[in-house]
Design a protein around this motif. Structure first.
Motif, PDB file in Angstrom:
ATOM      1  N   LEU A 156       0.830  -1.211   0.000  1.00 52.56           N
ATOM      2  CA  LEU A 156       0.000   0.000   0.000  1.00 52.56           C
ATOM      3  C   LEU A 156       0.866   1.264   0.000  1.00 52.56           C
ATOM      4  CD1 LEU A 156      -2.808  -1.018   2.535  1.00 52.56           C
ATOM      5  CD2 LEU A 156      -3.050  -0.684   0.069  1.00 52.56           C
ATOM      6  N   HIS A 157       1.940   1.250   0.808  1.00 52.38           N
ATOM      7  CA  HIS A 157       2.844   2.410   0.846  1.00 52.38           C
ATOM      8  C   HIS A 157       3.549   2.598  -0.505  1.00 52.38           C
ATOM      9  CE1 HIS A 157       3.281   2.570   5.521  1.00 52.38           C
ATOM     10  NE2 HIS A 157       2.183   3.152   5.081  1.00 52.38           N
ATOM     11  N   LEU A 158       3.955   1.503  -1.132  1.00 50.87           N
ATOM     12  CA  LEU A 158       4.613   1.602  -2.442  1.00 50.87           C
ATOM     13  C   LEU A 158       3.628   2.073  -3.509  1.00 50.87           C
ATOM     14  CD1 LEU A 158       6.808  -1.620  -2.278  1.00 50.87           C
ATOM     15  CD2 LEU A 158       7.657   0.736  -2.366  1.00 50.87           C
ATOM     16  N   ALA A 159       2.380   1.636  -3.413  1.00 55.67           N
ATOM     17  CA  ALA A 159       1.368   2.102  -4.357  1.00 55.67           C
ATOM     18  C   ALA A 159       1.170   3.606  -4.225  1.00 55.67           C
ATOM     19  CB  ALA A 159       0.048   1.368  -4.115  1.00 55.67           C
ATOM     20  N   ASP A 160       1.175   4.109  -2.997  1.00 56.62           N
ATOM     21  CA  ASP A 160       1.064   5.548  -2.748  1.00 56.62           C
ATOM     22  C   ASP A 160       2.305   6.271  -3.291  1.00 56.62           C
ATOM     23  OD1 ASP A 160       0.197   7.477   0.241  1.00 56.62           O
ATOM     24  OD2 ASP A 160       0.453   8.055  -1.834  1.00 56.62           O
ATOM     25  N   PHE A 161       3.483   5.644  -3.117  1.00 52.58           N
ATOM     26  CA  PHE A 161       4.744   6.237  -3.572  1.00 52.58           C
ATOM     27  C   PHE A 161       4.727   6.463  -5.090  1.00 52.58           C
ATOM     28  CE2 PHE A 161       9.240   7.146  -3.336  1.00 52.58           C
ATOM     29  CZ  PHE A 161       9.740   6.720  -4.570  1.00 52.58           C
ATOM     30  N   TYR A 162       4.263   5.466  -5.850  1.00 52.95           N
ATOM     31  CA  TYR A 162       4.293   5.557  -7.311  1.00 52.95           C
ATOM     32  C   TYR A 162       3.049   6.228  -7.900  1.00 52.95           C
ATOM     33  CZ  TYR A 162       8.291   2.333  -7.411  1.00 52.95           C
ATOM     34  OH  TYR A 162       9.506   1.761  -7.260  1.00 52.95           O
ATOM     35  N   ALA A 163       2.101   6.625  -7.062  1.00 54.70           N
ATOM     36  CA  ALA A 163       0.812   7.109  -7.567  1.00 54.70           C
ATOM     37  C   ALA A 163       0.953   8.272  -8.538  1.00 54.70           C
ATOM     38  CB  ALA A 163      -0.091   7.503  -6.390  1.00 54.70           C
ATOM     39  N   LYS A 164       1.888   9.179  -8.275  1.00 57.57           N
ATOM     40  CA  LYS A 164       2.009  10.371  -9.118  1.00 57.57           C
ATOM     41  C   LYS A 164       3.114  10.270 -10.161  1.00 57.57           C
ATOM     42  CE  LYS A 164       0.122  13.544  -5.665  1.00 57.57           C
ATOM     43  NZ  LYS A 164       0.340  14.763  -4.847  1.00 57.57           N
ATOM     44  N   THR A 165       3.935   9.225 -10.075  1.00 50.03           N
ATOM     45  CA  THR A 165       5.068   9.131 -11.003  1.00 50.03           C
ATOM     46  C   THR A 165       4.986   7.948 -11.951  1.00 50.03           C
ATOM     47  OG1 THR A 165       6.333   7.893  -9.336  1.00 50.03           O
ATOM     48  CG2 THR A 165       6.610  10.298  -9.380  1.00 50.03           C
ATOM     49  N   ASP A 166       4.385   6.861 -11.526  1.00 52.82           N
ATOM     50  CA  ASP A 166       4.329   5.654 -12.364  1.00 52.82           C
ATOM     51  C   ASP A 166       3.038   4.899 -12.029  1.00 52.82           C
ATOM     52  OD1 ASP A 166       6.821   3.209 -13.359  1.00 52.82           O
ATOM     53  OD2 ASP A 166       4.665   3.245 -13.715  1.00 52.82           O
ATOM     54  N   ALA A 167       1.957   5.239 -12.753  1.00 56.42           N
ATOM     55  CA  ALA A 167       0.643   4.666 -12.461  1.00 56.42           C
ATOM     56  C   ALA A 167       0.647   3.147 -12.579  1.00 56.42           C
ATOM     57  CB  ALA A 167      -0.418   5.254 -13.387  1.00 56.42           C
ATOM     58  N   LYS A 168       1.438   2.609 -13.530  1.00 56.48           N
ATOM     59  CA  LYS A 168       1.472   1.160 -13.731  1.00 56.48           C
ATOM     60  C   LYS A 168       2.030   0.457 -12.488  1.00 56.48           C
ATOM     61  CE  LYS A 168       3.192  -2.410 -16.874  1.00 56.48           C
ATOM     62  NZ  LYS A 168       3.993  -2.681 -18.083  1.00 56.48           N
ATOM     63  N   LYS A 169       3.167   0.955 -11.975  1.00 56.64           N
ATOM     64  CA  LYS A 169       3.747   0.354 -10.770  1.00 56.64           C
ATOM     65  C   LYS A 169       2.834   0.543  -9.563  1.00 56.64           C
ATOM     66  CE  LYS A 169       8.697   0.415 -11.812  1.00 56.64           C
ATOM     67  NZ  LYS A 169      10.015   0.901 -11.373  1.00 56.64           N
ATOM     68  N   SER A 170       2.195   1.714  -9.497  1.00 55.09           N
ATOM     69  CA  SER A 170       1.273   1.964  -8.395  1.00 55.09           C
ATOM     70  C   SER A 170       0.141   0.943  -8.414  1.00 55.09           C
ATOM     71  CB  SER A 170       0.697   3.380  -8.487  1.00 55.09           C
ATOM     72  OG  SER A 170      -0.211   3.626  -7.430  1.00 55.09           O
ATOM     73  N   ASN A 171      -0.419   0.685  -9.589  1.00 57.81           N
ATOM     74  CA  ASN A 171      -1.509  -0.285  -9.712  1.00 57.81           C
ATOM     75  C   ASN A 171      -1.042  -1.695  -9.367  1.00 57.81           C
ATOM     76  OD1 ASN A 171      -3.480   1.526 -10.407  1.00 57.81           O
ATOM     77  ND2 ASN A 171      -3.214   1.286 -12.597  1.00 57.81           N
ATOM     78  N   GLN A 172       0.172  -2.050  -9.805  1.00 56.60           N
ATOM     79  CA  GLN A 172       0.700  -3.392  -9.508  1.00 56.60           C
ATOM     80  C   GLN A 172       0.796  -3.620  -8.005  1.00 56.60           C
ATOM     81  OE1 GLN A 172       4.399  -3.366 -11.650  1.00 56.60           O
ATOM     82  NE2 GLN A 172       3.488  -4.066 -13.585  1.00 56.60           N
TER      83      GLN A 172
END
Length: 486
Positions: A156-172
């Motif tokens: 969940l924290h990593l999804a939040d981290f990538y939310a604004k920079t890499d939507a694909k990684k955030s979704n994964q």
């Protein structure tokens, strides 16, 4: 019991149960620390962060060794992250990592949790590189030790981290969190993962699932609260009934003797009483009808005034805004959305103030829920003894009156008193119900009570043969004492 209530999302009920523990703690530091830690969790989940830190610090004072101190310290840091006090959170979490026992094999899962929180704090504090390094290190430790439940928070924290920079990684990462949370049947984490997926642009696929899951868990938790309250009530009732049977036997003997004397007196008084009753019934019917009409008129007038003074102007301003502003600009869209949300919130408030009231088994829960909605960052509402009243002994008209009167008191407090603290206590005996309301707000002069709209409330109480007393002075708070016959 307080812990079980927290597992099932009943944090208000948990606080009440934990309060019952306090007289039994004495000098047992282990239990004192545990209870204060549970208090902290309850206040954190209710977003009362300053209160949460207060109780976590009380738990910390009762701990005697390094291992025991780690849990409340980590909890304090998590609250600081919620409050966006990232530097304070980082300082605490770094100090935990410096403890010797944090590197023991037995503490690997705890170390992973601290690393994850520390990385998330660094990321939120503007140091994303260090934050990502620590969060990845935490996830590796959790996977290595097969702490799959703990890995949910990492994803969940990593999804939040990538939310604004890499939507694909955030979704994964959000999907990984969702899958593991589903396996462990962890509802709150599933909802957080779905929320991240929706905010990343996958709304159509996950929005319905989020709504369905959220509605389901609300129903389940509400049912739990009702069942838990009933179990406590039934247990107390069984004990009370045993004592009551003994008293009833003695009372029955006295009653038989009194009945012989009262029978003679009753025959003489009967004819006179019938005449008095006929006169009183006619009088009170006319009186209650007039009060009822006036109460209804005052309510309708108040609703019309709210709509005219608040909603009409807001709607007109929103229409004018859409006609005069370039809606394609993002900032303008956000302003419009904010204005519409204010209108929606006010409409819900008016609806809640005048909606139908469930006077059946859920009355006590709904009454407490309504009063609790007035809790905010600036106002703390303390409610005592609602569940201890046997509401089944009180008729529906009086329940509606009690609900509306307390609602009008809270609306008056919010509009006029602006009190930091509100205290409401409800007690009863065999014949009467007592309601005690106090706040430490602005107060007012007694001759201005009618102007503040509380005359309508007084009419309601009088219509059900109750009494109401106001105790207020400017800058000395506002108090109301109500007594109602059962």
């Amino acid at each position: 019991m307080g812990y079980i209530q927290q597992i099932n999302g009943d944090y208000y009920g948990s606080k009440e149960t934990l309060t019952e523990v306090l007289p039994y703690l004495k000098n047992d530091t282990n239990y004192i620390a545990a209870v204060n830690n549970f208090f902290g969790i309850a206040y954190k989940q209710l977003s009362l962060y300053d209160d949460a830190i207060f109780y976590y610090n009380k738990a910390l004072k009762e701990t005697k060794d390094e291992v025991s101190k780690q849990a409340p310290l980590n909890n304090i840091a998590v609250v600081y992250i919620q409050q966006k006090k990232y530097n304070k959170a980082i300082e605490i979490l770094e100090s935990i990592l410096n403890l010797k026992k944090i590197n023991d094999l037995s503490a690997i899962n705890y170390k992973a949790r601290v690393l994850d929180n520390l990385g998330f704090a660094y990321f939120k504090n503007g140091n994303p590189d260090k934050g990502l390094q620590l969060m990845n290190e935490s996830l590796q430790l959790r996977n290595r030790s097969e702490d799959f439940y703990g890995s949910i928070e990492s994803y969940l924290h990593l999804a939040d981290f990538y939310a604004k920079t890499d939507a694909k990684k955030s979704n994964q990462n959000a999907q990984s969190a969702y899958q593991i949370a589903t396996k462990f049947n962890s509802i709150d984490e599933r909802l957080k993962a779905l929320s991240l997926l929706i905010s990343n642009g996958s709304g159509s696929q996950y929005a319905q699932k989020y709504i369905s899951l959220n509605d389901s868990i609300i129903k389940i938790r509400n049912n739990f609260k009702n069942k838990f309250a009933k179990i406590k009530y039934d247990s107390k009732k069984e004990k009370d009934e045993n004592q009551k049977l003994k008293l009833e036997r003695a009372e029955n003997l006295l009653a038989l003797q009194e009945a012989k004397y009262q029978k003679i007196v009753g025959i003489i008084a009967f004819v006179f009483l019938v005449i008095v009753i006929i006169v009183l019934v006619r009088y009170y019917r006319n009186r209650n009808r007039i009060i009822g009409i006036k109460t209804a008129y005052d309510t309708e007038t108040r609703i019309a005034k709210n709509i005219h003074d608040e909603l009409a102007n807001n709607v007109f301003n929103a229409i004018t805004f859409t006609q005069t502003q370039p809606l394609e600009e993002e900032a303008i869209k956000e302003t419009l959305a904010h204005n519409l949300n204010q209108i929606y919130t006010r409409v819900r408030g008016i609806s809640r103030e005048n909606s139908d009231i469930d006077t059946k088994d859920n009355f006590a829960f709904n009454l407490k829920e309504m009063l609790s909605t007035y809790n905010s960052g600036s106002t703390k509402v303390i409610i005592n003894n609602i569940e201890k009243v046997i509401w089944s002994e009180i008729d529906e008209v009086k329940k509606v009156t009690i609900y509306r009167v307390l609602q009008e008191l809270m609306v008056n407090m919010k509009k006029h008193s602006h009190a930091p603290f509100v205290f409401i206590k409800i007690e009863s005996n065999q014949k009467s119900l007592f309601i005690d309301y106090k706040d430490n707000g602005k107060g007012c002069e007694k001759n201005k009570i009618i102007k503040n709209g509380l005359q309508n409330m007084e009419n309601r109480i009088l219509s059900i043969k109750g009494t109401i007393t106001f105790d207020t002075e400017p800058d000395k708070g506002f108090g109301v004492n109500i007594k109602l016959p059962k």
